[in-house]
Design an enzyme around this catalytic site. Structure first.
Site, PDB file in Angstrom:
ATOM      1  N   LYS A  22       0.971  -1.079   0.084  1.00  0.00           N
ATOM      2  CA  LYS A  22      -0.026   0.085   0.022  1.00  0.00           C
ATOM      3  C   LYS A  22       0.961   1.252  -0.042  1.00  0.00           C
ATOM      4  O   LYS A  22       0.681   2.172  -0.551  1.00  0.00           O
ATOM      5  CB  LYS A  22      -1.057   0.119   1.497  1.00  0.00           C
ATOM      6  CG  LYS A  22      -1.720   1.328   1.344  1.00  0.00           C
ATOM      7  CD  LYS A  22      -2.404   1.562   2.801  1.00  0.00           C
ATOM      8  CE  LYS A  22      -1.257   1.941   3.921  1.00  0.00           C
ATOM      9  NZ  LYS A  22      -1.387   3.056   4.441  1.00  0.00           N
ATOM     10  N   ASN A  23       1.857   1.415   0.944  1.00  0.00           N
ATOM     11  CA  ASN A  23       2.526   2.440   0.981  1.00  0.00           C
ATOM     12  C   ASN A  23       3.492   2.907  -0.238  1.00  0.00           C
ATOM     13  O   ASN A  23       3.751   4.000  -0.301  1.00  0.00           O
ATOM     14  CB  ASN A  23       3.325   2.638   2.210  1.00  0.00           C
ATOM     15  CG  ASN A  23       2.745   2.715   3.581  1.00  0.00           C
ATOM     16  OD1 ASN A  23       1.429   3.029   3.499  1.00  0.00           O
ATOM     17  ND2 ASN A  23       3.372   2.407   4.795  1.00  0.00           N
ATOM     18  N   ARG A  92      -3.632  10.740   4.741  1.00  0.00           N
ATOM     19  CA  ARG A  92      -2.580  11.953   4.660  1.00  0.00           C
ATOM     20  C   ARG A  92      -1.663  11.774   3.753  1.00  0.00           C
ATOM     21  O   ARG A  92      -1.081  12.722   3.296  1.00  0.00           O
ATOM     22  CB  ARG A  92      -1.611  11.774   6.301  1.00  0.00           C
ATOM     23  CG  ARG A  92      -2.592  11.714   7.352  1.00  0.00           C
ATOM     24  CD  ARG A  92      -1.716  11.480   8.534  1.00  0.00           C
ATOM     25  NE  ARG A  92      -0.419  12.278   8.715  1.00  0.00           N
ATOM     26  CZ  ARG A  92      -0.314  13.431   8.910  1.00  0.00           C
ATOM     27  NH1 ARG A  92      -1.473  14.178   9.524  1.00  0.00           N
ATOM     28  NH2 ARG A  92       0.845  14.371   8.897  1.00  0.00           N
ATOM     29  N   CYS A 116      -4.274  13.313  13.659  1.00  0.00           N
ATOM     30  CA  CYS A 116      -4.030  11.804  13.357  1.00  0.00           C
ATOM     31  C   CYS A 116      -4.426  11.197  14.670  1.00  0.00           C
ATOM     32  O   CYS A 116      -4.128  11.336  15.648  1.00  0.00           O
ATOM     33  CB  CYS A 116      -2.779  11.533  12.845  1.00  0.00           C
ATOM     34  SG  CYS A 116      -2.452   9.845  12.598  1.00  0.00           S
ATOM     35  N   ARG A 121       1.360  14.347  13.553  1.00  0.00           N
ATOM     36  CA  ARG A 121       2.144  13.994  12.349  1.00  0.00           C
ATOM     37  C   ARG A 121       2.282  15.294  11.646  1.00  0.00           C
ATOM     38  O   ARG A 121       1.552  15.485  10.688  1.00  0.00           O
ATOM     39  CB  ARG A 121       1.118  12.913  11.688  1.00  0.00           C
ATOM     40  CG  ARG A 121       1.286  11.594  12.554  1.00  0.00           C
ATOM     41  CD  ARG A 121       0.435  10.533  11.551  1.00  0.00           C
ATOM     42  NE  ARG A 121       1.314  10.037  10.450  1.00  0.00           N
ATOM     43  CZ  ARG A 121       0.925   9.084   9.781  1.00  0.00           C
ATOM     44  NH1 ARG A 121      -0.420   8.735   9.823  1.00  0.00           N
ATOM     45  NH2 ARG A 121       1.482   8.400   8.782  1.00  0.00           N
ATOM     46  N   PRO A 122       3.287  15.997  11.941  1.00  0.00           N
ATOM     47  CA  PRO A 122       3.530  17.379  11.250  1.00  0.00           C
ATOM     48  C   PRO A 122       3.941  16.957   9.851  1.00  0.00           C
ATOM     49  O   PRO A 122       4.376  16.035   9.330  1.00  0.00           O
ATOM     50  CB  PRO A 122       4.551  18.045  11.997  1.00  0.00           C
ATOM     51  CG  PRO A 122       5.219  16.923  12.674  1.00  0.00           C
ATOM     52  CD  PRO A 122       4.365  15.695  13.012  1.00  0.00           C
ATOM     53  N   ASP A 124       6.032  19.689   8.546  1.00  0.00           N
ATOM     54  CA  ASP A 124       6.925  20.604   8.243  1.00  0.00           C
ATOM     55  C   ASP A 124       8.161  20.370   7.492  1.00  0.00           C
ATOM     56  O   ASP A 124       8.532  21.276   6.696  1.00  0.00           O
ATOM     57  CB  ASP A 124       7.175  21.215   9.934  1.00  0.00           C
ATOM     58  CG  ASP A 124       7.824  20.145  10.638  1.00  0.00           C
ATOM     59  OD1 ASP A 124       7.500  18.877  10.428  1.00  0.00           O
ATOM     60  OD2 ASP A 124       8.899  20.244  11.020  1.00  0.00           O
ATOM     61  N   LEU A 125       8.532  19.118   7.470  1.00  0.00           N
ATOM     62  CA  LEU A 125       9.666  18.903   6.516  1.00  0.00           C
ATOM     63  C   LEU A 125       9.380  19.055   5.160  1.00  0.00           C
ATOM     64  O   LEU A 125      10.298  19.205   4.513  1.00  0.00           O
ATOM     65  CB  LEU A 125      10.020  17.414   6.920  1.00  0.00           C
ATOM     66  CG  LEU A 125      10.777  17.346   8.376  1.00  0.00           C
ATOM     67  CD1 LEU A 125      11.229  15.826   8.535  1.00  0.00           C
ATOM     68  CD2 LEU A 125      12.130  18.217   8.451  1.00  0.00           C
ATOM     69  N   ASP A 304       4.631   0.152  12.011  1.00  0.00           N
ATOM     70  CA  ASP A 304       3.386  -0.370  11.601  1.00  0.00           C
ATOM     71  C   ASP A 304       3.027  -1.863  11.771  1.00  0.00           C
ATOM     72  O   ASP A 304       2.100  -2.315  11.286  1.00  0.00           O
ATOM     73  CB  ASP A 304       3.222  -0.140   9.963  1.00  0.00           C
ATOM     74  CG  ASP A 304       3.354   1.220   9.714  1.00  0.00           C
ATOM     75  OD1 ASP A 304       2.642   1.937  10.302  1.00  0.00           O
ATOM     76  OD2 ASP A 304       3.009   1.344   8.179  1.00  0.00           O
ATOM     77  N   ARG A 396      -8.461   0.142   4.759  1.00  0.00           N
ATOM     78  CA  ARG A 396      -7.524   1.160   4.083  1.00  0.00           C
ATOM     79  C   ARG A 396      -6.391   0.586   3.634  1.00  0.00           C
ATOM     80  O   ARG A 396      -6.077   0.849   2.572  1.00  0.00           O
ATOM     81  CB  ARG A 396      -7.340   2.323   5.023  1.00  0.00           C
ATOM     82  CG  ARG A 396      -8.546   3.324   5.395  1.00  0.00           C
ATOM     83  CD  ARG A 396      -7.758   4.318   6.343  1.00  0.00           C
ATOM     84  NE  ARG A 396      -6.643   4.863   5.616  1.00  0.00           N
ATOM     85  CZ  ARG A 396      -5.632   5.602   6.345  1.00  0.00           C
ATOM     86  NH1 ARG A 396      -5.901   5.942   7.509  1.00  0.00           N
ATOM     87  NH2 ARG A 396      -4.595   6.057   5.655  1.00  0.00           N
TER      88      ARG A 396
HETATM   89  C1  UD1 Z   1       4.968   6.600   6.568  1.00  0.00           C
HETATM   90  C2  UD1 Z   1       3.859   5.312   6.447  1.00  0.00           C
HETATM   91  C3  UD1 Z   1       3.202   4.958   7.522  1.00  0.00           C
HETATM   92  C4  UD1 Z   1       4.251   4.554   8.455  1.00  0.00           C
HETATM   93  C5  UD1 Z   1       5.495   5.932   8.763  1.00  0.00           C
HETATM   94  C6  UD1 Z   1       6.712   5.341   9.617  1.00  0.00           C
HETATM   95  C7  UD1 Z   1       2.982   5.826   3.969  1.00  0.00           C
HETATM   96  C8  UD1 Z   1       1.691   6.424   3.456  1.00  0.00           C
HETATM   97  N1  UD1 Z   1       2.777   5.880   5.411  1.00  0.00           N
HETATM   98  O1  UD1 Z   1       4.082   7.583   7.102  1.00  0.00           O
HETATM   99  O2  UD1 Z   1       2.595   3.912   7.342  1.00  0.00           O
HETATM  100  O3  UD1 Z   1       3.851   4.349   9.926  1.00  0.00           O
HETATM  101  O4  UD1 Z   1       5.686   6.279   7.237  1.00  0.00           O
HETATM  102  O5  UD1 Z   1       7.232   4.529   8.955  1.00  0.00           O
HETATM  103  O6  UD1 Z   1       3.998   5.631   3.531  1.00  0.00           O
HETATM  104  N2  UD1 Z   1       7.846  13.809  10.855  1.00  0.00           N
HETATM  105  C9  UD1 Z   1       8.020  15.357  10.905  1.00  0.00           C
HETATM  106  N3  UD1 Z   1       7.802  16.258   9.843  1.00  0.00           N
HETATM  107  C10 UD1 Z   1       7.068  15.820   9.010  1.00  0.00           C
HETATM  108  C11 UD1 Z   1       7.243  14.391   8.622  1.00  0.00           C
HETATM  109  C12 UD1 Z   1       7.527  13.702   9.723  1.00  0.00           C
HETATM  110  O7  UD1 Z   1       8.382  15.656  12.484  1.00  0.00           O
HETATM  111  O8  UD1 Z   1       7.194  16.922   8.051  1.00  0.00           O
HETATM  112  C13 UD1 Z   1       8.012  13.125  11.706  1.00  0.00           C
HETATM  113  C14 UD1 Z   1       6.796  12.213  12.121  1.00  0.00           C
HETATM  114  O9  UD1 Z   1       6.052  12.766  13.184  1.00  0.00           O
HETATM  115  C15 UD1 Z   1       7.298  10.808  12.533  1.00  0.00           C
HETATM  116  C16 UD1 Z   1       8.470  10.676  11.703  1.00  0.00           C
HETATM  117  O10 UD1 Z   1       8.813  12.017  11.327  1.00  0.00           O
HETATM  118  O11 UD1 Z   1       7.603  10.749  13.963  1.00  0.00           O
HETATM  119  C17 UD1 Z   1       8.312   9.784  10.666  1.00  0.00           C
HETATM  120  O12 UD1 Z   1       7.131  10.098  10.030  1.00  0.00           O
HETATM  121  P1  UD1 Z   1       7.226   9.800   8.484  1.00  0.00           P
HETATM  122  O13 UD1 Z   1       8.004   8.897   8.136  1.00  0.00           O
HETATM  123  O14 UD1 Z   1       7.135  10.933   7.765  1.00  0.00           O
HETATM  124  O15 UD1 Z   1       5.600   9.026   8.157  1.00  0.00           O
HETATM  125  P2  UD1 Z   1       4.759   9.054   7.083  1.00  0.00           P
HETATM  126  O16 UD1 Z   1       5.364   9.316   5.769  1.00  0.00           O
HETATM  127  O17 UD1 Z   1       3.784  10.126   7.263  1.00  0.00           O
END
Ligand code: UD1
Length: 420
Positions: A22-23, A92, A116, A121-122, A124-125, A304, A396
């Site tokens: 899925k991802n 998301r 969420c 789940r920001p 910002d990056l 996950d 989902r």
């Molecule tokens: C993806 C996966 C999700 C999985 C997660 C972690 C998809 C669609 N979803 O979610 O199933 O649980 O990876 O393996 O692929 N963070 C920030 N700022 C940002 C983005 C992320 O601080 O802008 C933090 C998040 O809060 C978290 C960490 O980075 O603590 C990792 O999150 P991230 O890898 O971005 O998760 P997703 O891509 O949303």
């Protein structure tokens, strides 16, 4: 609204085929916004998130068809650069359209994802990376507005390893002018899958599979086809489900190297695991030994499948600690497992599962996708019937989970319910 009714006590045995990831699909699909043409994605899972993403692309002008796990996307006529709230609130990963739209069309409007179920789940990056590439970003009325003339190559360092931000910034950088270096980039198999797809589309990327990606921007890309990698999270879920029912199961269409962390933990718990190039067989004869896990970025144990591990450890002889360094509050499933009789204590970023309590069926509520899977699995080892509400969360990310589990001997049925 659907619910599952699981009758506990079955032992899983047999062979099951694992779907495409899925991802990975959610990352591959928006690449069609980077070039005009017809894209064919084989081994696409037929689940709710893939449908939601297809509908999101459709309202941007993409024509799509999903038949027998082959997804065709035709991006010849893109008519909108907007991802409305009604899609983003459901999923998301909708934010993945931001990078490609701004890179190719110089503008994008994407709803902010909001909260969420398993904590903050920001994004910002995602935004900082695009700004570093030269996009002008403003937030208005709950929407991210991004604009630019042409993105310019840069060096961007991810403060934390983020799958989503890496995917988004990578999709933007491939069409930027000049060279981009991304450091502390995520290198989950799903990130590698999309980088490979972009290369097939004509992008120039080196360092794929490492935390440093070097991208030489190109002026245009072309459509491409891809076979989606197997879903390591679905595979991990089925391995754990087999172990907790003292079963004997073979998973087909898997990539065993993607499952190294889970396989090692399963072996420590007492399972016998053997693998071929694209299959894994697990058998378990006894209750598991307690095994601690710490969920962290790949190649560590994945967040996950931490909820599923907690369900497994309800059968262990002793206590096991589950830590989640990615989502420290992702323990919303614990009160539901407690309703079945589980002995679990939670603290800041961890849960301690004390195995051996007798579990009896009850009505429980899914709170997120993977939490739902852990509830189904817990129902399979509880005495009597467990009713799992809100399985739309499960739908989902799992294609026909109840059919796959039933084919292995589980007793699960889906029913419609008025209950919300
Ligand atoms: C993806 C996966 C999700 C999985 C997660 C972690 C998809 C669609 N979803 O979610 O199933 O649980 O990876 O393996 O692929 N963070 C920030 N700022 C940002 C983005 C992320 O601080 O802008 C933090 C998040 O809060 C978290 C960490 O980075 O603590 C990792 O999150 P991230 O890898 O971005 O998760 P997703 O891509 O949303």
């Amino acid at each position: 609204m659907d619910k599952f009714i699981v009758t506990g006590g079955s032992r899983l045995s047999g062979t099951v085929s694992i779907s495409g990831a899925k991802n990975a699909s959610l990352a591959l699909m928006p690449t069609c916004l980077l070039a005009s043409g017809v894209f064919t994605l084989h081994n696409t899972p037929n689940n709710r998130d893939v449908h939601t993403f297809s509908l999101l692309l459709e309202q941007m002008g993409v024509q799509w068809k999903l038949e027998k796990n082959v997804l065709t996307l035709d991006s010849t006529n893109i008519t909108s650069h907007e991802a409305p709230y009604e899609y983003v609130k459901q999923m998301r990963a909708s934010i993945y359209v931001l990078g490609p739209l701004v890179a190719r069309y110089g503008e994008a409007m994407v709803s902010l994802p909001g909260g969420c179920n398993f904590g903050p789940r920001p994004v910002d990056l995602h935004l900082k990376g695009l700004e570093k590439l030269g996009a002008e970003i403003t937030i208005e009325s709950g929407y991210i507005h991004a604009k630019c003339k042409r993105l310019q190559g840069t060096h961007f360092h991810f403060d934390v390893s983020s799958v989503g931000a890496t995917v988004n910034i990578l999709m933007a950088a491939v069409l930027a002018h000049g060279q981009t270096t991304l450091t502390n980039a995520a290198f989950e198999p799903e990130v590698i899958a999309i980088a490979d797809m972009l290369v097939d589309m004509g992008a120039q990327i080196s360092g794929i599979g490492t935390p440093t990606l070097e991208i030489q921007g190109v002026d245009a890309l072309h459509a491409a086809n891809q076979t989606t990698i197997p879903d390591r999270i679905e595979a991990g879920t089925f391995l754990i489900a087999a172990a907790m029912t003292k079963g004997n199961v073979t998973l087909e269409n898997v990539q065993p190297s993607h499952l190294a962390a889970e396989i090692q933990k399963l072996e420590e718990a007492g399972c016998v695991v053997t693998a071929t190039e694209n299959s894994v067989t697990i058998s378990m004869d006894d209750d598991p030994q307690p095994v601690d896990i710490t969920a962290a970025p790949y190649p560590a144990y994945p967040t996950d499948t931490q909820a599923q591990w907690a369900a497994f450890m309800m059968k262990c002889k002793g206590a096991a600690t589950i830590k989640d360094t990615i989502y420290p509050t992702r323990f919303g499933y614990v009160p539901e497992l407690q309703r079945l009789g589980a002995d679990i204590e939670t603290g800041d970023g961890y849960a301690i599962v004390r195995g051996g309590s007798s579990l009896t069926g009850a009505t429980v509520m899914s709170s997120d996708l993977r939490a739902s899977a852990s509830l189904v699995m817990a129902g399979m080892i509880a005495e009597g019937e467990t009713e799992i509400l809100r399985v739309y969360h499960l739908d989902r990310g799992y294609e026909g989970m109840e059919h796959k589990l039933t084919s292995l001997g589980a007793n699960i049925r889906r029913e419609q319910t008025e209950e919300f």
